[in-house]
Design an enzyme around this catalytic site. Sequence first.
Site, mmCIF file in Angstrom:
data_model
loop_
_atom_site.group_PDB
_atom_site.id
_atom_site.type_symbol
_atom_site.label_atom_id
_atom_site.label_comp_id
_atom_site.label_asym_id
_atom_site.label_seq_id
_atom_site.Cartn_x
_atom_site.Cartn_y
_atom_site.Cartn_z
ATOM 1 N N ASN A 149 0.799 -1.225 0.000
ATOM 2 C CA ASN A 149 0.000 0.000 0.000
ATOM 3 C C ASN A 149 0.829 1.272 0.000
ATOM 4 O O ASN A 149 0.404 2.302 -0.489
ATOM 5 C CB ASN A 149 -0.952 0.001 1.202
ATOM 6 N N CYS A 322 1.659 9.773 12.511
ATOM 7 C CA CYS A 322 1.958 10.903 13.379
ATOM 8 C C CYS A 322 1.501 10.561 14.795
ATOM 9 O O CYS A 322 0.309 10.357 15.020
ATOM 10 C CB CYS A 322 1.223 12.127 12.852
HETATM 11 C C1 LIG Z 1 -3.013 -3.498 1.826
HETATM 12 C C2 LIG Z 1 -4.195 -3.195 2.665
HETATM 13 N N1 LIG Z 1 -4.801 -4.181 3.339
HETATM 14 C C3 LIG Z 1 -5.873 -3.976 4.109
HETATM 15 C C4 LIG Z 1 -6.384 -2.709 4.251
HETATM 16 C C5 LIG Z 1 -7.570 -2.511 5.147
HETATM 17 O O1 LIG Z 1 -8.713 -2.354 4.377
HETATM 18 P P1 LIG Z 1 -10.044 -1.700 5.005
HETATM 19 O O2 LIG Z 1 -9.849 -0.229 4.943
HETATM 20 O O3 LIG Z 1 -11.114 -2.180 4.058
HETATM 21 O O4 LIG Z 1 -10.193 -2.234 6.359
HETATM 22 C C6 LIG Z 1 -5.793 -1.642 3.586
HETATM 23 C C7 LIG Z 1 -6.316 -0.265 3.750
HETATM 24 O O5 LIG Z 1 -5.641 0.711 3.567
HETATM 25 C C8 LIG Z 1 -4.674 -1.887 2.767
HETATM 26 O O6 LIG Z 1 -4.050 -0.914 2.123
#
Ligand SMILES: Cc1ncc(COP(=O)(O)O)c(C=O)c1O
Length: 382
Positions: A149, A322
């Site tokens: 992410n 943060c």
């Molecule tokens: C790689 C990854 N997994 C899981 C999640 C969690 O998802 P949710 O926001 O649907 O709980 C995120 C959210 O940013 C993510 O980027």
Amino acid sequence: MSAYFDHNATTPLDPRVLEAMLPFFIERHGNPSSAHGHGRAAREAVEKARRQIAELLSASPEEVMFTSSGTEANNAVIYSVAEACGHSGHIVFAALEHPSIRQAAERVAQGGMELTELDPDARGVVGVESVESALRHDTRLVCLMQANNELGTLQPVAEVASMCRRRGIPVLCDAVQAVGKVRVDVQALGVDYLCLGGHKFHGPPGIAALWVRSGAPMGSLLVGASQERGLRASTENVPAVVGLGEAAELARLELDDRHRRLSALRDRFEGQLKDLPEAVVHCADVERLPHTSHVALLGVSGHQLMLWLDQQGFAVSTGSACHSGKPQPSRTLLRMGVSEPEALASLRISFGLTNSDDEVDRLVEALRRGVVILKDEVSVVS
Ligand SMILES: Cc1ncc(COP(=O)(O)O)c(C=O)c1O
């Protein structure tokens, strides 16, 4: 409104998705468990969405369950595996996994399971060999996300899954960031669990899906009535499920076009950064999501720059959390060997389908100005 470059945080709902959802709030409302016509229509809508998701993933609809979020899906798999093996044994996960994996693993470790957390290499990728050398005779689960992410780096999920399959170890793949951006095919990946989340690919928030290979251990976090084949009690959120199905269908049909448009925006952005000496693009040489650019602007606080850009009308993200007003460097960057000052100087720019070339050009221009202004501030203070 500012120009939005934070699509890894969340994406706007596609108006076509909204249109598909709207009737299910009022005229077509119904509880899928009811035996009358309203209920049967709602059930049909839920099952259609399940098929749409299955088709996106090259999966069987019976193996798809709905959850409220990617977080819930990841938690549910880890808790189920821990329960199935009596809270003994070992879990391997990558240091770049989302906290919903890491913290669930830490929780089951309190109940007796052992953990190995694997660092990514300097390119932001977890090596197949490092997974292999972490495996033990009692390893019960390996967690490896398809795309990170923060950095957008794609991970060698298929290779890891094929190695684990030979040893009978199930693999959980968090594909929350990958779905809608790159092809996600559960058969080609060869994993046992895979999750996706609606709000990351122009579906509604508060709805996600978990694919579980038939026969893989799976229990229920929520108990009550027998929705989702007894795996998740609670009345289905029909409008959201319908929206998720529609978003999945659009992502499947438009994947190539989206990939082309998003990578063109990212390449335009990174191309223009080449003559900004402070800019270091992370993980530029590895396979990445088409729309994610992670950049350090050396000598500048990423957090300050993000706040300054916000004032100038650009929404971007820092990789840092943060705490008590003090930005902390990204854990992922530190684990791949990036220095703390460079990690603190980083921004994540994630492009979306509604961004224009002009917005990208203006963002680069703003970055140039921001770097000059904030560097000056740093030198005045120091
Ligand atoms: C790689 C990854 N997994 C899981 C999640 C969690 O998802 P949710 O926001 O649907 O709980 C995120 C959210 O940013 C993510 O980027």
